[in-house]
Design a protein around this motif. Structure first.
Motif, mmCIF file in Angstrom:
data_model
loop_
_atom_site.group_PDB
_atom_site.id
_atom_site.type_symbol
_atom_site.label_atom_id
_atom_site.label_comp_id
_atom_site.label_asym_id
_atom_site.label_seq_id
_atom_site.Cartn_x
_atom_site.Cartn_y
_atom_site.Cartn_z
ATOM 1 N N GLN A 462 0.851 -1.192 0.000
ATOM 2 C CA GLN A 462 0.000 0.000 0.000
ATOM 3 C C GLN A 462 0.889 1.245 0.000
ATOM 4 N N PRO A 463 1.377 1.625 -1.159
ATOM 5 C CA PRO A 463 2.361 2.712 -1.220
ATOM 6 C C PRO A 463 1.772 4.086 -0.974
ATOM 7 N N TRP A 464 0.452 4.269 -1.147
ATOM 8 C CA TRP A 464 -0.134 5.607 -1.095
ATOM 9 C C TRP A 464 -0.734 5.845 0.284
ATOM 10 N N LEU A 465 -0.018 6.648 1.072
ATOM 11 C CA LEU A 465 -0.375 6.890 2.475
ATOM 12 C C LEU A 465 -0.969 8.288 2.597
ATOM 13 N N ILE A 466 -2.218 8.345 3.050
ATOM 14 C CA ILE A 466 -2.992 9.592 3.072
ATOM 15 C C ILE A 466 -3.418 9.909 4.503
ATOM 16 N N PHE A 467 -3.202 11.159 4.904
ATOM 17 C CA PHE A 467 -3.683 11.672 6.196
ATOM 18 C C PHE A 467 -4.787 12.682 5.906
ATOM 19 N N ALA A 468 -5.849 12.666 6.707
ATOM 20 C CA ALA A 468 -6.938 13.627 6.502
ATOM 21 C C ALA A 468 -7.516 14.050 7.844
ATOM 22 N N ALA A 469 -7.922 15.310 7.924
ATOM 23 C CA ALA A 469 -8.529 15.860 9.130
ATOM 24 C C ALA A 469 -9.343 17.085 8.726
ATOM 25 N N HIS A 470 -10.199 17.552 9.614
ATOM 26 C CA HIS A 470 -11.041 18.687 9.253
ATOM 27 C C HIS A 470 -10.278 20.010 9.325
ATOM 28 N N ARG A 471 -9.873 20.416 10.496
ATOM 29 C CA ARG A 471 -9.136 21.673 10.620
ATOM 30 C C ARG A 471 -7.738 21.521 10.021
ATOM 31 N N VAL A 472 -7.165 22.654 9.645
ATOM 32 C CA VAL A 472 -5.888 22.614 8.934
ATOM 33 C C VAL A 472 -4.755 22.425 9.944
ATOM 34 N N LEU A 473 -4.306 21.187 10.064
ATOM 35 C CA LEU A 473 -3.185 20.883 10.939
ATOM 36 C C LEU A 473 -1.848 21.053 10.223
ATOM 37 N N GLY A 474 -1.922 21.349 8.930
ATOM 38 C CA GLY A 474 -0.705 21.543 8.154
ATOM 39 C C GLY A 474 -0.502 22.979 7.746
ATOM 40 N N TYR A 475 -0.885 23.331 6.499
ATOM 41 C CA TYR A 475 -0.592 24.654 5.959
ATOM 42 C C TYR A 475 -1.801 25.199 5.207
ATOM 43 N N SER A 476 -2.107 26.473 5.439
ATOM 44 C CA SER A 476 -3.149 27.182 4.710
ATOM 45 C C SER A 476 -2.836 28.667 4.753
ATOM 46 N N SER A 477 -3.016 29.351 3.605
ATOM 47 C CA SER A 477 -2.885 30.798 3.592
ATOM 48 C C SER A 477 -4.255 31.464 3.600
ATOM 49 N N TYR A 510 -7.216 18.626 4.278
ATOM 50 C CA TYR A 510 -7.968 19.353 5.299
ATOM 51 C C TYR A 510 -9.170 20.049 4.677
ATOM 52 N N GLY A 511 -10.149 20.357 5.521
ATOM 53 C CA GLY A 511 -11.259 21.209 5.145
ATOM 54 C C GLY A 511 -11.195 22.495 5.957
ATOM 55 N N HIS A 512 -12.347 22.906 6.505
ATOM 56 C CA HIS A 512 -12.484 24.039 7.433
ATOM 57 C C HIS A 512 -12.317 25.390 6.747
ATOM 58 N N VAL A 513 -11.288 25.550 5.937
ATOM 59 C CA VAL A 513 -11.120 26.762 5.142
ATOM 60 C C VAL A 513 -11.790 26.500 3.795
ATOM 61 N N HIS A 514 -12.753 27.347 3.434
ATOM 62 C CA HIS A 514 -13.623 27.054 2.300
ATOM 63 C C HIS A 514 -13.017 27.547 0.981
ATOM 64 N N ASN A 515 -11.938 26.915 0.589
ATOM 65 C CA ASN A 515 -11.306 27.189 -0.691
ATOM 66 C C ASN A 515 -10.399 26.009 -1.018
ATOM 67 N N TYR A 516 -9.603 26.147 -2.053
ATOM 68 C CA TYR A 516 -8.659 25.088 -2.427
ATOM 69 C C TYR A 516 -7.249 25.650 -2.426
ATOM 70 N N GLU A 517 -6.317 24.876 -1.868
ATOM 71 C CA GLU A 517 -4.915 25.283 -1.865
ATOM 72 C C GLU A 517 -4.038 24.045 -1.800
ATOM 73 N N ARG A 518 -2.943 24.070 -2.565
ATOM 74 C CA ARG A 518 -1.973 22.968 -2.564
ATOM 75 C C ARG A 518 -0.576 23.514 -2.291
#
Length: 625
Positions: A462-477, A510-518
């Motif tokens: 299973q090479p594709w490892l995905i983490f997901a959560a609601h609030r942005v625990l990583g990065y968002s502008s 992540y969700g919580h912020v209502h837009n898209y960013e990568r």
């Protein structure tokens, strides 16, 4: 004549000993950003007074719905008011006999005149909606789209707007032929790869009928699996409006576990209830495809989004523009459903905010998706948060639901559904779903779960490892994160980034912020790979993606664009990931409005690239041989 009308109306409106309250349940995390307002919370229904007029009327037709087993029907409401105003509105009430006279006045409400209506309508439209001549003629007609919600319906004409409603007239009652019928199945993974759960709603308690699923491989004899039954009552709610004007009986929620599935096999199923008189009540027929064996090498397609909410196809409730992208997201996914294997909705599911009827509306909206592929959810602030109830954030964003609705209406393979973290496998993917409404920091119970989920996957299979959560625990502008200077949920990545790096998480959503960013592949605020769209070999860090534009009102970006932000889109959309094999992954961001791809990247690598040591990812070595 008016006194007679008044007595008749009070007879029509049943009396129930209900506590009342009125809460303007807001639409977001109140600490940092202003969001939309739940449309039903705009109605001060507890302030309703009588303004009955014998010349006014409301008539609904047809009176009997679902004669061919339909769960959804369009109906017509004709109305007349001798004194029309631009603020006149029609409320849809269910049950049809809404309470009128026994609600204790809430604090600060000195009104003594009956009725004090104790329950909010399930939806509403203004009388002049689609009736441009209403102000001249006082007449009009409206079309409502009703779903089967276990009770009958009536339609009430109010004047005085939403903040000072005065009841003018009430319609006849209408009903589905079988209000208790089993409806709106929701598939979800069980706790093993070859188990599928089916959850649905009905009006049948276990003392009336035995719930089950009749199912089997296509073309083979069918079998029956029993279902467990759950429900909850007003006292299960933690606050208003969920236990006051937003309360509505949820019926009964049933879950059946379909086990020992053959990988990739097509199954058909239907929901059933065996009444104690020996007769049966059936749903319509559905089908699904069983999950692949973990590690199976085949094309596998995943949808991820957050913050979708619900909307009304008849225009009801949408005057606040609360979730304007919701239907587009739903419909665009449905159009591509033959090319989708599993869906993840990572928090802020319904935005009911304590108006319980809206959960039925949502499960009906997503039925075309959730009845065919697993619909996996995560917990967000609008599902869980309520002061003093153990949520990590002490806000009132759930409107008093405090997690009960999400935990009951949908199944997730968590050890404890009150703690909404879990792992699930789909072929070459491992998904680790976190719960940002509970503590995730190092030393917490959830932190241990996250590390175990990331550490226990066999990356060769299973090479594709995905983490997901609601609030942005990583990065968002997003603008409100930028205003705090952290570009993240406070304390978000400080504990978790070393786990993402150590276990080489490919993508964090992540969700919580209502837009898209990568972002770029990133570690400790630094891009660790200069490529933007075509990644090959060792990637060196985790790509973080905000995909919170599922449908709710959009969130602004900061004016500054951080170096790690590769693509931003102020629009509604979702992500589709396609794993072609163990070495090739395609990532696509699609807008909900047209389904076209607006951002993408690919990852091409071999197993040795996953094993390659990068900064802070490998254990110390020994010089021994």
């Amino acid at each position: 004549m008016k006194s007679i009308l008044r007595r008749l109306l009070l007879l029509f409106l049943v009396v129930s000993p209900v506590l009342v309250g009125y809460a303007a349940a807001g639409g977001g995390d109140g600490r940092r950003h202003v969001s939309g307002v739940q449309p039903l919370s705009k109605i001060a229904i507890h302030r309703a007074s009588l303004a009955l007029d014998e010349a006014a009327y409301v008539r609904a037709s047809p009176e009997l719905l679902g004669l061919q087993g339909e769960d959804i029907e369009w109906i017509k409401v004709e109305l007349r008011s001798p004194n029309p105003t631009p603020d006149d509105w029609i409320g849809v009430f269910s049950p049809a006999k809404f309470n009128a006279s026994s609600c204790p006045a809430e604090s600060g409400n000195k009104k003594e005149e009956d009725p004090l209506i104790c329950s909010a309508p399930i939806k509403y439209q203004f009388a002049n909606y689609s009736n441009p001549s209403y102000m001249k003629t006082g007449k009009g007609s409206l079309r409502f789209r009703l779903i089967n919600q276990r009770a009958d319906f009536s339609f009430a004409l109010f004047t005085g707007g939403l903040t000072n409603p005065k009841l003018v007239a009430v319609s006849n009652a209408i009903s589905f032929a079988n209000p208790k019928a089993p409806v709106y199945p929701r598939l979800a993974h069980g706790k093993s790869w070859n188990e599928m759960t089916v959850t649905w709603t009905s009006g049948y308690d276990i003392n009336e009928a035995l719930p089950f699923v009749e199912w089997g491989p296509k073309g083979a004899p069918l079998m029956r699996s029993p279902a467990g039954t759950l429900t909850f009552n007003r006292r299960s709610m933690c606050g208003a409006p969920a236990h006051t004007v937003g309360w509505r009986d949820p019926g009964f929620i049933h879950t059946s576990f379909l086990k020992d599935l053959w990988p990739n096999a097509e199954y058909k199923y239907k929901l059933g209830h065996q009444l104690f008189n020996g007769s049966y009540v059936w749903s319509k027929s559905y089908s699904f495809q069983a999950s692949p064996y973990p590690g199976q090498n085949s094309v596998q397609q995943v949808i991820i989004f957050g913050d979708m909410g619900k909307a009304e196809r008849d225009g009801s409730n949408e005057y606040s523009n609360y979730q304007p992208g919701s239907l587009n997201t739903t419909d665009t996914i449905v159009k591509d459903l033959d090319n989708i294997d599993i869906v993840f909705h990572i928090g802020d599911i319904v935005y009911a905010n304590g108006y319980i009827s809206q959960w039925d509306q949502f499960t009906s909206q997503v039925e075309p998706i959730a009845s065919r592929v697993p619909y996996m959810i995560a917990s967000g602030n609008h599902e869980r948060d309520w002061p003093g109830t153990g949520s990590f954030y002490d806000t009132d964003d759930s409107g008093g639901e405090c997690g009960v609705l999400a935990e009951t209406m949908f199944f997730v393979p968590a050890e404890n559904r009150a703690k909404f973290w879990y792992s699930t496998d789909y072929g070459m993917f491992r998904f680790c779903i976190a719960d940002t409404e509970h503590d995730w920091r190092e030393g917490s119970e959830q932190y241990e779960f996250i590390e175990h989920c990331l550490a226990s996957v066999d990356r060769q299979k299973q090479p594709w490892l995905i983490f997901a959560a609601h609030r942005v625990l990583g990065y968002s502008s997003g603008s409100f994160y930028a205003a705090e200077g952290s570009f993240e949920e406070p304390m978000g990545r400080e504990s978790l980034q070393k786990l993402w790096q150590k276990y080489k998480v490919d993508i964090a959503f992540y969700g919580h912020v209502h837009n898209y960013e990568r972002t770029c592949p990133i570690y400790q605020n630094q891009c660790v790979n200069e490529e933007k769209s075509y990644y090959s070999g060792t990637v060196n860090g985790t790509i973080h993606v905000v995909v919170g534009g599922g449908g709710s009102h959009l969130s602004d970006f900061a004016t500054i664009v951080p170096k790690w932000s590769l693509y931003r889109d102020y629009d509604y959309g979702f992500v589709k990931m396609t794993a072609f094999n163990h070495s090739s992954l395609l990532f696509e961001y699609k807008r909900s409005s047209d389904g076209k791809v607006y951002d993408f990247f690919t990852i091409s690598r071999d197993y040795k690239d996953v094993l390659t040591c990068v900064h802070d990812s490998c254990s110390p070595k020994t010089l021994a041989s």
